[in-house]
Write a protein that holds these residues in place. Sequence first.
Motif, PDB file in Angstrom:
ATOM      1  N   UNK A   1     -81.925  -7.051  47.704  1.00 11.56           N
ATOM      2  CA  UNK A   1     -83.098  -6.286  46.833  1.00 11.56           C
ATOM      3  C   UNK A   1     -84.286  -6.840  47.084  1.00 11.56           C
ATOM      4  N   UNK A   2     -84.414  -8.268  46.938  1.00 13.31           N
ATOM      5  CA  UNK A   2     -85.784  -8.887  46.989  1.00 13.31           C
ATOM      6  C   UNK A   2     -86.241  -8.783  48.519  1.00 13.31           C
TER       7      UNK A   2
ATOM      8  N   UNK B   1     -76.439  -1.068  49.276  1.00 12.75           N
ATOM      9  CA  UNK B   1     -74.902  -1.271  49.245  1.00 12.75           C
ATOM     10  C   UNK B   1     -74.062  -0.870  50.544  1.00 12.75           C
ATOM     11  N   UNK B   2     -74.433   0.132  50.886  1.00 11.94           N
ATOM     12  CA  UNK B   2     -73.509   0.583  52.418  1.00 11.94           C
ATOM     13  C   UNK B   2     -73.843  -0.408  53.424  1.00 11.94           C
ATOM     14  N   UNK B   3     -75.188  -0.860  53.448  1.00 12.73           N
ATOM     15  CA  UNK B   3     -75.759  -1.729  54.507  1.00 12.73           C
ATOM     16  C   UNK B   3     -75.000  -3.181  54.297  1.00 12.73           C
ATOM     17  N   UNK B   4     -74.780  -3.419  52.863  1.00 12.40           N
ATOM     18  CA  UNK B   4     -73.817  -4.710  52.568  1.00 12.40           C
ATOM     19  C   UNK B   4     -72.551  -4.737  52.949  1.00 12.40           C
ATOM     20  N   UNK B   5     -72.109  -3.500  53.300  1.00  7.34           N
ATOM     21  CA  UNK B   5     -70.739  -3.181  53.634  1.00  7.34           C
ATOM     22  C   UNK B   5     -69.641  -2.932  52.258  1.00  7.34           C
ATOM     23  N   UNK B   6     -70.333  -2.516  51.351  1.00  8.38           N
ATOM     24  CA  UNK B   6     -69.705  -2.299  50.084  1.00  8.38           C
ATOM     25  C   UNK B   6     -69.020  -0.803  50.190  1.00  8.38           C
ATOM     26  N   UNK B   7     -67.939  -0.508  49.741  1.00  8.65           N
ATOM     27  CA  UNK B   7     -67.542   0.712  50.002  1.00  8.65           C
ATOM     28  C   UNK B   7     -67.591   1.717  48.625  1.00  8.65           C
ATOM     29  N   UNK B   8     -67.837   3.024  48.779  1.00  6.11           N
ATOM     30  CA  UNK B   8     -67.842   4.003  47.762  1.00  6.11           C
ATOM     31  C   UNK B   8     -69.010   3.801  46.785  1.00  6.11           C
ATOM     32  N   UNK B   9     -70.048   3.139  47.365  1.00  7.02           N
ATOM     33  CA  UNK B   9     -71.018   2.775  46.278  1.00  7.02           C
ATOM     34  C   UNK B   9     -71.656   4.084  45.458  1.00  7.02           C
ATOM     35  N   UNK B  10     -71.629   4.044  44.299  1.00 11.84           N
ATOM     36  CA  UNK B  10     -72.107   5.149  43.237  1.00 11.84           C
ATOM     37  C   UNK B  10     -73.077   4.565  42.467  1.00 11.84           C
ATOM     38  N   UNK B  11     -74.112   5.402  42.036  1.00  9.88           N
ATOM     39  CA  UNK B  11     -74.935   4.831  41.095  1.00  9.88           C
ATOM     40  C   UNK B  11     -74.769   5.919  39.710  1.00  9.88           C
ATOM     41  N   UNK B  12     -75.301   5.165  38.584  1.00 14.12           N
ATOM     42  CA  UNK B  12     -75.350   6.070  37.384  1.00 14.12           C
ATOM     43  C   UNK B  12     -76.665   5.939  36.647  1.00 14.12           C
ATOM     44  N   UNK B  13     -77.483   6.833  36.433  1.00 13.90           N
ATOM     45  CA  UNK B  13     -78.703   7.194  36.091  1.00 13.90           C
ATOM     46  C   UNK B  13     -79.714   5.824  36.582  1.00 13.90           C
ATOM     47  N   UNK B  14     -80.990   5.891  36.201  1.00 10.63           N
ATOM     48  CA  UNK B  14     -81.775   5.295  36.981  1.00 10.63           C
ATOM     49  C   UNK B  14     -82.102   3.841  36.609  1.00 10.63           C
ATOM     50  N   UNK B  15     -81.276   3.279  35.799  1.00  9.12           N
ATOM     51  CA  UNK B  15     -81.584   2.192  35.319  1.00  9.12           C
ATOM     52  C   UNK B  15     -80.793   0.927  35.984  1.00  9.12           C
TER      53      UNK B  15
END
Length: 184
Positions: free
Chosen positions: A65-66, A28-42
């Motif tokens: 992703x692909x 997401x950072x590479x895609x220039x999205x800001x503040x990327x955060x994830x929640x759990x592994x799903x």
Amino acid sequence: MPVYICLLRGVNVTGYNKIKMEELRALCTKLKFEGAQTFIQSGNVIFRCPETNEAALAKKIGDAIEKKFGFRPEIMLRTADELRAVVAANPFKKRKDVPPDRMLVHFLLSEPLEEVRTKLNGTEKIEEVHFKGREIYIYFPDGIGRSDLRSVLDRTLKKTATARNFNSVMKILEIAETLESGTN
């Protein structure tokens, strides 16, 4: 700048379609999205992005992703406002007998066709099914693992939906609201 919630379908389930969340954040950072955060592994990632065309944004994420991981999950996008509306529309919110971990929100790519509504409403035994826009709210009193509705859902919705329990939905919204306020 809008805050988006990206829900990936079928990621990290029974050893297939593996994505480490730190790698998803880095993507997401590479895609220039800001503040990327994830929640759990799903496969839940929350970020800021100036893009307003959700179809183009979903394609951009799917392509990345692909390319990086070798598979292409279905991607359900919602804005923070849309997720707030999902929470507000919860048909079970006033019921104390519905634990949030037994209620799933199925996020769909588009509103379900009438035939999907009919099929799902016709199969419920002890589950309660409610439709609202691009979401289906289902209460599984005995848990989803014991439900006959689970296989019907998979066949009926095919790959056009992903589900999260209501506890997860609330936590994802909390993260999105933190990003909106700029306190991440």
